[in-house]
Design a protein around this motif. Structure first.
Motif, short mmCIF file in Angstrom:
data_model
loop_
_atom_site.label_atom_id
_atom_site.label_comp_id
_atom_site.label_asym_id
_atom_site.label_seq_id
_atom_site.Cartn_x
_atom_site.Cartn_y
_atom_site.Cartn_z
N LEU A 1 6.89 6.10 3.18
CA LEU A 1 6.74 6.57 1.81
C LEU A 1 8.09 6.83 1.15
N ASP A 2 8.13 6.62 -0.16
CA ASP A 2 9.30 6.97 -0.97
C ASP A 2 9.09 8.41 -1.45
N LYS A 3 9.57 9.38 -0.69
CA LYS A 3 9.28 10.81 -0.95
C LYS A 3 10.30 11.38 -1.94
N LYS A 4 9.80 11.81 -3.08
CA LYS A 4 10.66 12.42 -4.10
C LYS A 4 10.46 13.91 -4.19
N ILE A 5 9.40 14.41 -3.61
CA ILE A 5 9.16 15.85 -3.57
C ILE A 5 8.84 16.24 -2.13
N ASP A 6 8.87 17.52 -1.86
CA ASP A 6 8.55 18.02 -0.53
C ASP A 6 7.08 18.45 -0.51
N VAL B 1 0.84 -1.20 0.00
CA VAL B 1 0.00 0.00 0.00
C VAL B 1 0.87 1.24 0.00
N SER B 2 1.97 1.23 0.76
CA SER B 2 2.86 2.39 0.82
C SER B 2 3.48 2.70 -0.54
N LYS B 3 3.79 1.64 -1.28
CA LYS B 3 4.33 1.86 -2.63
C LYS B 3 3.32 2.58 -3.50
N GLU B 4 2.05 2.18 -3.37
CA GLU B 4 1.00 2.83 -4.15
C GLU B 4 0.76 4.25 -3.65
N TYR B 5 0.79 4.42 -2.33
CA TYR B 5 0.64 5.76 -1.75
C TYR B 5 1.72 6.71 -2.27
N SER B 6 2.92 6.19 -2.41
CA SER B 6 4.04 7.04 -2.84
C SER B 6 3.78 7.69 -4.19
N GLU B 7 3.07 6.96 -5.06
CA GLU B 7 2.73 7.51 -6.37
C GLU B 7 1.86 8.76 -6.22
N PHE B 8 0.92 8.70 -5.29
CA PHE B 8 0.04 9.85 -5.07
C PHE B 8 0.78 10.97 -4.33
N TYR B 9 1.63 10.58 -3.39
CA TYR B 9 2.36 11.60 -2.65
C TYR B 9 3.24 12.44 -3.59
N ASN B 10 3.87 11.78 -4.52
CA ASN B 10 4.81 12.46 -5.41
C ASN B 10 4.12 13.17 -6.57
N ASN B 11 2.80 13.17 -6.58
CA ASN B 11 2.06 13.94 -7.59
C ASN B 11 2.16 15.42 -7.23
N PRO B 12 2.69 16.25 -8.12
CA PRO B 12 2.93 17.66 -7.79
C PRO B 12 1.67 18.54 -7.80
N CYS B 13 0.51 17.96 -8.06
CA CYS B 13 -0.71 18.77 -8.12
C CYS B 13 -1.06 19.33 -6.74
N GLU B 14 -2.02 20.25 -6.71
CA GLU B 14 -2.42 20.88 -5.45
C GLU B 14 -3.54 20.14 -4.73
N ASP B 15 -3.86 18.97 -5.22
CA ASP B 15 -4.92 18.19 -4.57
C ASP B 15 -4.49 17.76 -3.17
N ASN B 16 -5.48 17.65 -2.29
CA ASN B 16 -5.24 17.07 -0.97
C ASN B 16 -5.45 15.57 -1.06
N TYR B 17 -4.62 14.82 -0.34
CA TYR B 17 -4.76 13.37 -0.31
C TYR B 17 -4.94 12.90 1.14
N ILE B 18 -5.93 12.04 1.34
CA ILE B 18 -6.20 11.48 2.68
C ILE B 18 -5.94 9.99 2.61
N THR B 19 -5.09 9.48 3.50
CA THR B 19 -4.80 8.04 3.53
C THR B 19 -6.06 7.26 3.87
N THR B 20 -6.13 6.05 3.36
CA THR B 20 -7.34 5.24 3.54
C THR B 20 -7.05 3.89 4.20
N SER B 21 -6.01 3.85 5.02
CA SER B 21 -5.68 2.61 5.73
C SER B 21 -6.57 2.39 6.94
#
Length: 569
Positions: free
Chosen positions: A246-251, A116-136
């Motif tokens: 998470l594999d964080k590639k952006i801040d 799940v964390s691998k999949e979350y990382s894809e959303f985390y590293n999305n540079p858009c201004e959307d808010n993301y809420i974890t669903t675990s």
């Protein structure tokens, strides 16, 4: 399907569960608390705080034992919070305990968390201004779906670690394998119903009781290895643990939110668009999963649980140990999940209807609305709306019911024809009703705080105080008042007081005395009549005797005369 509710026999109308429920999903009907399934987010708050321990949790223990007895391949998916939930010297002893219960394989749910964390990382590293809420956290998911449906678009469309792990187990061991999730969460029981990858859910509390029944002592067992685990993802149950994997590639701004009240505050801000481009790790329980509602009663304190998990993960990282036995993968398509609107709407009464409901419970004016929260609702108006929707009952207003009870008590005390007074342990008068004033011809103000001896002898009351034995309907003569009363004196232990009730039976006594005198007089008269009748009878008998004798003499003479004439002829 309801998995949690209250025992009918134990509910004591304290309304603590209603007060503690963050979404007011508890209905009170016929003075019995009931959880309304479509409103419930399965946080377990109500059951954890119930002072009567009136909880009923749907257990699947029998189902799990049946799987084992029928020799299915039964695989345990163990939530990483187990490290802080149970007492053992080595995590491998926990594996050994589960194998003794009959589980064929034991894996950590952290395997699914890592995917799940691998999949979350894809959303985390999305540079858009959307808010993301974890669903675990299924509790958070239900909170959003039922009460903040406008934010469903912000929920990461990914399955939970539990479901993810269940799917990998089914892939690796076959669809016929039975997956049993073990964790500290009640909401997982509801989540499992929605997905066929999990066959049963047992809480850590249920599991601990099973251990006890089988007399399994963890730290006495040998060490066995998990069949699959991800040690890094074992940090998931600690607040902020998801973000740490998470594999964080952006801040990106990260909110680590735990606890229902904090979740509600953040969701409110999100609804108002006050937050943008933020990663929100949200858990319903305070301090996240290590403080789940279904932890064993014997579990370590919260901070020791956290310490043990952090130490466990740190030691694993130190030893560069990330996987055991085999690495697990899953088709990314299986990770997707669609979250839907589950909200329910309440009927809102108009102002006239609200005022009518408030009036029914004595809230005539605005100042009568105390908003004390005793009923479980923050305001009297909220309570009125709940009554309108069948979620609450009018008599749940404790100040109103107390006022009614006090009014009724006062009315009875004031209007009863019986004399009532109350004595303290020193036998001083502390209350005195109007009938007592009349009986003793003493004003209440004069009698209060005076010893009872100003009214009568205190021997009976001393005996009641010292022996704690009540006197019931004892006939007492109050010679000073020329009265006769039935005296009842009851010792009230919790108040150290004596309740005295006196019923004036003076008139009844007089009537009974007159009636007794009448009876005696009647008996005397009857006896006199009988005596007279006897005398008359005797006189009559005497007269009859004399006349009979005379008649006999005369007839004898007559007979002789007749016979003599016959002889002459």
């Amino acid at each position: 399907m309801a998995v949690i509710n209250f025992s009918k026999a134990n509910c004591m109308n304290c309304y603590k569960c209603v007060r503690e429920c963050p979404v007011k999903a508890i209905k009170v009907k016929d003075e019995q608390a009931q959880i309304v399934e479509e409103l419930c987010i399965a946080c377990g708050n109500c059951l954890r705080i119930c002072p009567q321990n009136a909880k009923e949790i749907q257990s699947e223990l029998v189902t799990v034992k049946t799987y084992i007895n029928k020799e299915y391949k039964v695989v345990a998916s163990v939530a990483p919070a187990f490290i802080g939930a149970f007492k053992f010297d080595h995590a491998g002893q926990f594996v050994s305990a589960l194998k003794r219960l009959g589980f064929s394989h034991v894996e950590q749910t952290a395997v699914g968390a890592a995917l799940v964390s691998k999949e979350y990382s894809e959303f985390y590293n999305n540079p858009c201004e959307d808010n993301y809420i974890t669903t675990s956290c299924p509790g958070v998911n239900y909170l959003i779906q039922k009460y903040y449906p406008s934010l469903i678009a912000s929920m990461i469309p990914v399955i939970s670690p539990m479901v993810c792990h269940g799917k990998t187990i089914k892939e690796r061991y076959g669809e016929e394998a039975k997956v049993v999730f073990l964790g500290p969460c009640l909401a997982k029981k509801l989540e499992a119903i929605e997905d066929n990858s999990i066959d049963a859910v047992l809480t850590f509390d249920e599991l601990n009781k099973w251990f006890q029944k089988e007399r399994i002592v963890l730290n006495e067992l040998p060490i066995e290895s998990f069949d699959a685990e991800d040690l890094a993802a074992s940090i998931y149950p600690i607040a902020g643990g998801i973000s740490a994997t998470l594999d964080k590639k952006i801040d990106k701004k990260i909110f680590k939110v735990d606890g229902i009240d904090n979740c509600v505050q953040v969701l409110g801000s999100l609804e108002k668009n006050e937050v943008k481009s933020t990663w929100i790790e949200m858990n319903l329980c305070n301090n996240s999963c290590i403080n789940g509602p279904a932890m064993p009663e014997e579990a370590e304190n919260l901070y020791l649980r956290k310490y043990k998990i952090e130490k466990y993960v740190h030691n694993c990282e130190k030893n560069n140990k990330s996987w055991q036995q085999k690495e697990v993968s899953i088709n990314n398509a299986y990770l997707k999940k669609e979250f839907i609107n589950l909200s329910s709407s309440f009927a809102i009464p108009n102002e006239e209807e609200i005022r009518g409901l408030l009036k029914d419970i004595g809230k005539i004016r605005e100042k009568d609305e105390l908003n004390c929260g005793a009923c479980g609702y923050n305001t009297c108006r909220e309570k009125a709306i709940a009554v309108y929707n069948g979620m609450a009952e009018k008599n749940m207003c404790l100040p109103y019911m107390r006022q009614r009870a006090e009014m009724l008590t006062n009315v009875i005390f004031d209007v009863t024809p019986n004399a009532i007074f109350i004595l303290n342990d020193d036998l001083d008068i502390i209350n005195f009703n109007p009938s007592a004033e009349t009986l003793f011809n003493v004003a209440r103000d004069f009698a209060l705080k005076k010893p009872v001896t100003i009214l009568m002898e205190d021997d009976d009351f001393i005996d009641v105080r010292d022996t704690k034995r009540s006197i019931l309907s004892k006939k007492v003569k109050l010679k000073h008042y020329n009265l006769t009363v039935l005296e009842t004196a009851v010792y009230i232990e919790e108040h150290k007081a004596i309740l005295v009730i006196m019923i004036d039976i003076t008139n009844n006594e007089k009537k009974e005395k007159k009636l007794e005198e009448l009876k005696l007089n009647t008996l005397d008269m009857a006896q006199e009549v009988i005596d007279k009748q006897m005398r008359v009878a005797q006189e009559i008998a005497s007269l009859l005797g004399e006349t009979t004798a005379e008649t006999k003499v005369i007839l004898t003479k007559l007979k002789k005369i007749v016979q003599s004439k016959e002889d002459d002829i």
